[in-house]
Motif scaffolding. Structure first.
Motif, short mmCIF file in Angstrom:
data_model
loop_
_atom_site.label_atom_id
_atom_site.label_comp_id
_atom_site.label_asym_id
_atom_site.label_seq_id
_atom_site.Cartn_x
_atom_site.Cartn_y
_atom_site.Cartn_z
N VAL A 8 0.84 -1.20 0.00
CA VAL A 8 0.00 0.00 0.00
C VAL A 8 0.88 1.25 0.00
O VAL A 8 0.64 2.20 -0.76
N LEU A 9 1.89 1.25 0.89
CA LEU A 9 2.77 2.43 0.98
C LEU A 9 3.46 2.68 -0.37
O LEU A 9 3.59 3.82 -0.81
N GLN A 10 3.88 1.61 -1.01
CA GLN A 10 4.55 1.74 -2.31
C GLN A 10 3.60 2.35 -3.35
O GLN A 10 3.99 3.26 -4.10
N SER A 11 2.37 1.87 -3.32
CA SER A 11 1.41 2.34 -4.34
C SER A 11 1.05 3.81 -4.13
O SER A 11 0.66 4.50 -5.07
N LYS A 12 1.15 4.25 -2.90
CA LYS A 12 0.77 5.64 -2.59
C LYS A 12 1.96 6.57 -2.63
O LYS A 12 1.82 7.79 -2.38
N HIS A 128 4.20 10.90 10.11
CA HIS A 128 3.28 10.43 11.16
C HIS A 128 1.83 10.45 10.67
O HIS A 128 1.06 9.52 10.94
N ILE A 129 1.47 11.50 9.96
CA ILE A 129 0.09 11.60 9.47
C ILE A 129 -0.19 10.48 8.46
O ILE A 129 -1.23 9.81 8.50
N LYS A 130 0.77 10.26 7.58
CA LYS A 130 0.56 9.22 6.55
C LYS A 130 0.56 7.82 7.14
O LYS A 130 -0.13 6.92 6.64
N ALA A 131 1.35 7.61 8.22
CA ALA A 131 1.34 6.29 8.88
C ALA A 131 -0.05 6.00 9.45
O ALA A 131 -0.60 4.91 9.25
N VAL A 132 -0.61 6.98 10.13
CA VAL A 132 -1.95 6.80 10.70
C VAL A 132 -2.98 6.61 9.58
O VAL A 132 -3.84 5.72 9.64
N GLY A 442 10.95 4.57 7.29
CA GLY A 442 10.42 5.20 8.49
C GLY A 442 8.92 5.08 8.58
O GLY A 442 8.36 4.83 9.66
N LEU A 443 8.23 5.22 7.45
CA LEU A 443 6.78 5.05 7.43
C LEU A 443 6.40 3.63 7.87
O LEU A 443 5.45 3.44 8.65
N VAL A 444 7.15 2.66 7.40
CA VAL A 444 6.90 1.27 7.82
C VAL A 444 7.12 1.14 9.33
O VAL A 444 6.30 0.58 10.06
N ALA A 445 8.25 1.70 9.82
CA ALA A 445 8.58 1.59 11.24
C ALA A 445 7.50 2.24 12.11
O ALA A 445 7.12 1.70 13.16
N CYS A 447 4.32 2.61 11.41
CA CYS A 447 3.14 1.74 11.43
C CYS A 447 3.34 0.58 12.40
O CYS A 447 2.47 0.26 13.21
N TYR A 448 4.52 -0.07 12.34
CA TYR A 448 4.81 -1.19 13.26
C TYR A 448 4.78 -0.74 14.72
O TYR A 448 4.40 -1.48 15.60
#
Lengths: 460, 460
Positions: A8-12, A128-132, A442-445, A447-448
């Motif tokens: 999902v993160l890759q596609s966005k 942070h906003i995109k992770a949420v 970082g976005l992955v981290a 989310c985890y």
């Protein structure tokens, strides 16, 4: 969850970067009054982005200065609550002529995004906003409750945040504070920081003759304010790099042997720093390593100096005034008010005859330290380990985020400082940039982390 | 002659002042390359004024920089020849916001004319032209032969005048050099100056890390170029106001008891200077009076310093560079080249670790002294006595006119320094002005001087 999330993160990714560019285009320089409207605009942009992410109760809350942006998602019943702090204001951009591309026209080159605020701190607030947003869109829920508190005055010392937090204690109540505004130790080494230096500083204004004088007619017979200023400033540090302001080190908590050993174990490459900065040698307080000097020892730096003629060539003037700006980085248990007072007393004792000296105090921040073994710190380490696939560093940092101490003292929050910038990304300097590899990992981290944090705090 | 002369000068006063204003409107700042055309225009204005005054052989002579304006009147056969030197270039005008009226819009208030160059030196160059014009119109002749040599680079150290004088030795040959570019001792006290300090100076450029750094992340671990610069500068002077550059005083000719006594006899009011400058106390080299410090002792002044953040508020930067401009005033027998070398050696010995320092030398001028009992000096005293009705002061001065030494060494000319500015007329500073009482009485004195000089040199 891992594979789907990354997909999902890759596609966005392209869409995320376009949104980030829009955010970075707003010149939200908090120090300069002519940018007041821009700072306001950045706050409103954030509010819109938080709503779009699925956060609720989004508010742009006024202060005496620039506003605070608040938002929350509180549907993880019985689960811990995280307060995410960040700032959407940025540093001034001078000297402008040293920027390769304009500071507010974001440009991606070599998988880095160049713009003022790319790394400090708009880029990380945006993550942070995109992770949420990503978790809410993929999972439909968050594993913990989350509150955002995003301010617009960090780069000028957060003059209004103490009052804001004091007035909104219930709104901001949480179990842990998470901040992404500290850099990674080095490229490929994700980092959890457990301590920050504090800050105090002042401007020194030296006044001599009521107007500029001809140095031939008056030179030698009247105190020169620049001479007086350099004498005052030079008296504050000795040749061993030690600060000679009386009482400066009195309250400094010495490094423990365990901390020294932990820093040594990082095998930090000082020669690499020297090369990157292109200096003949590193320099600092005698008897300490670079990491000790910048993480755990206090400093006094001259940030700016000016007086007399600065133009091309020569002007034989004996100037009327000279000025300097100095800031100290403080470590536990130094008190910013006390250190500012000691410096003022030092200046009084070291003012040469024939001039008058006044000082203007800047805003201050207390130093801060979190227990190394706190579960929220260890959970952050695990999240980083999973996202990056390497063991993280646990560090202290030399910079100051005065509000961390505010949140600690007013809301009794342990703080987790998990930042994704790199030390050479030119924060506060021309050509600030952010490595996109850390935007992605970082976005992955992040989310985890909310899952790891839920587990860690549940076990308490 | 006296009454008729004064009457003519009185009748022409308004016209003279209008012409002077036109001259002062030309922003002939030699230090700034964007004013090159203005300096050229001032030279052409002068050439026209000299022709109108009745001078002959008027030429605007090119140099590697700004031109020299030459003119002569050589019909006093068998009489001595005077070379009048002056300069038509002016100092920069910053800080512009401190000017009450714009620097290049001359304004007369309280019988003073305000403009950059009003006193230093355009106003006084203009007086010389009008004195000659008045004598030629009233008497039809001059008692001595007169040559004008007016340069456009005095405020930047006359980089091309040495070569110009060397190449034009025959054109400029004379018996005495007269310069009006030194101030009167005080209001109502006309002054003949028999000595000048020399000048040498340099810019110090300190370079540290290749870019500006965040003082939190790097502060304490990297040498700060401003700290290094203030350490270098502070090492050059001690608390007693003595210059600590090794060898600095070695060649200084001590004041004689006669000179000390002559300065004491002037009953100079130091408290008055202190009040006018509005400083808590005067300050200078221990063991010397204000006049001794500014006339007969060498100095080292910091004329400008800059580095890091200079804007409003705080910026926690560890800057990449810091700079200072320093100049020394020199006395016989100090050599400018040797002093510059001693300072460079001092800087090398006092550069702290972690930075590199380079220097740029400015143009230099040798110190100069004329025998007190020279007939041309004494004749000047008599002319001033008659015009002002009071006994003149014979002084040395703290400023530098490097070309006086040039004319002395290349043309073997004794120099008479008879200036009409006052010490508080803000040369080199905002609100430069010129008292019109000295414009009026000075014009009379200059007319008298050529008659006194004819008699004095005839008697030799």
């Amino acid at each position: 969850m891992n594979k789907q999330l990354k997909k999902v993160l890759q596609s966005k990714r392209d869409q995320h970067l376009e949104e980030l560019k829009a955010f970075l285009r707003i010149p939200s320089i908090s120090a300069l009054s002519e940018h007041k409207q821009d700072v306001q605009q950045a706050a409103e942009w954030l509010a819109q982005a938080l709503k779009q992410a699925g956060l609720e109760n989004v508010q742009v809350l006024p202060t005496q200065g620039h506003p605070v942006v608040y938002a929350d998602w509180l549907h993880a019943e019985g689960k811990p609550t995280v307060l995410i702090y960040g700032h959407y204001d940025v540093q001034p951009v001078d000297p402008l002529d040293l920027w390769e591309t304009p500071p507010f026209e974001p440009d991606i080159r070599d998988n880095k995004i160049y713009a003022r605020g790319a790394s400090d701190d708009k880029g990380q607030v945006f993550m942070h906003i995109k992770a949420v947003e990503t978790l809410l869109h993929t999972e439909g829920r968050l594993p913990v409750n989350i509150k955002f508190c995003l301010e617009g005055e960090e780069e000028i010392g957060s003059p209004n945040l103490d009052a804001f937090v004091a007035e909104h204690q219930e709104l901001l109540a949480a179990d842990v504070l998470v901040v992404s505004d500290t850099p990674m130790l080095e490229r490929g080494k994700p980092t959890v920081c457990y301590g920050l230096r504090g800050l105090c500083g002042l401007q020194i204004d030296v006044r001599g003759p009521k107007g500029d004088l001809h140095s031939g007619l008056f030179g030698g017979g009247v105190q020169n304010p620049i001479h007086a200023l350099v004498s005052i400033l030079d008296s504050m540090r000795n040749a061993q790099g030690q600060i000679t302001v009386q009482g400066f080190y009195d309250k400094v908590r010495p490094l423990t042997e365990e901390e020294k050993e932990a820093y040594r174990a990082l095998q930090f490459d000082e020669e690499q720093v020297r090369k990157e900065l292109d200096v003949p040698q590193l320099f600092g307080e005698a008897g300490y390593s670079f990491l000790e000097r910048t993480w755990a020892r206090p400093t006094l730096e001259i940030n700016g100096i000016y007086g007399g003629f600065q133009g091309e060539g020569i002007k034989t003037v004996l100037p009327s005034e000279a000025h300097a700006k100095i800031t100290c980085r403080l470590v536990p248990e130094q008190d910013p008010d006390e250190i500012a007072r000691l410096i003022q007393q030092h200046i009084e004792r070291h003012t040469p005859p024939g001039v008058t000296v006044t000082t203007q105090l800047f805003d201050k921040g207390k130093p801060f330290l979190t227990p190394f073994d706190h579960p929220a710190i260890q959970a952050a380490g695990r999240a980083l380990q999973q996202a990056y696939g390497v063991s993280p560093a646990f560090t202290r940092m030399g910079g100051s985020i005065p509000i961390v101490e505010t949140f600690h003292s007013l809301l009794n929050l342990p703080a987790v400082l998990m930042g994704f910038g790199l030390p050479n990304e030119n924060f506060h300097a021309p050509n600030e940039h952010f490595h996109l590899e850390n935007f992605d990992q970082g976005l992955v981290a992040l989310c985890y982390y909310w899952f790891e944090l839920e587990k860690a705090l549940d076990q308490q």
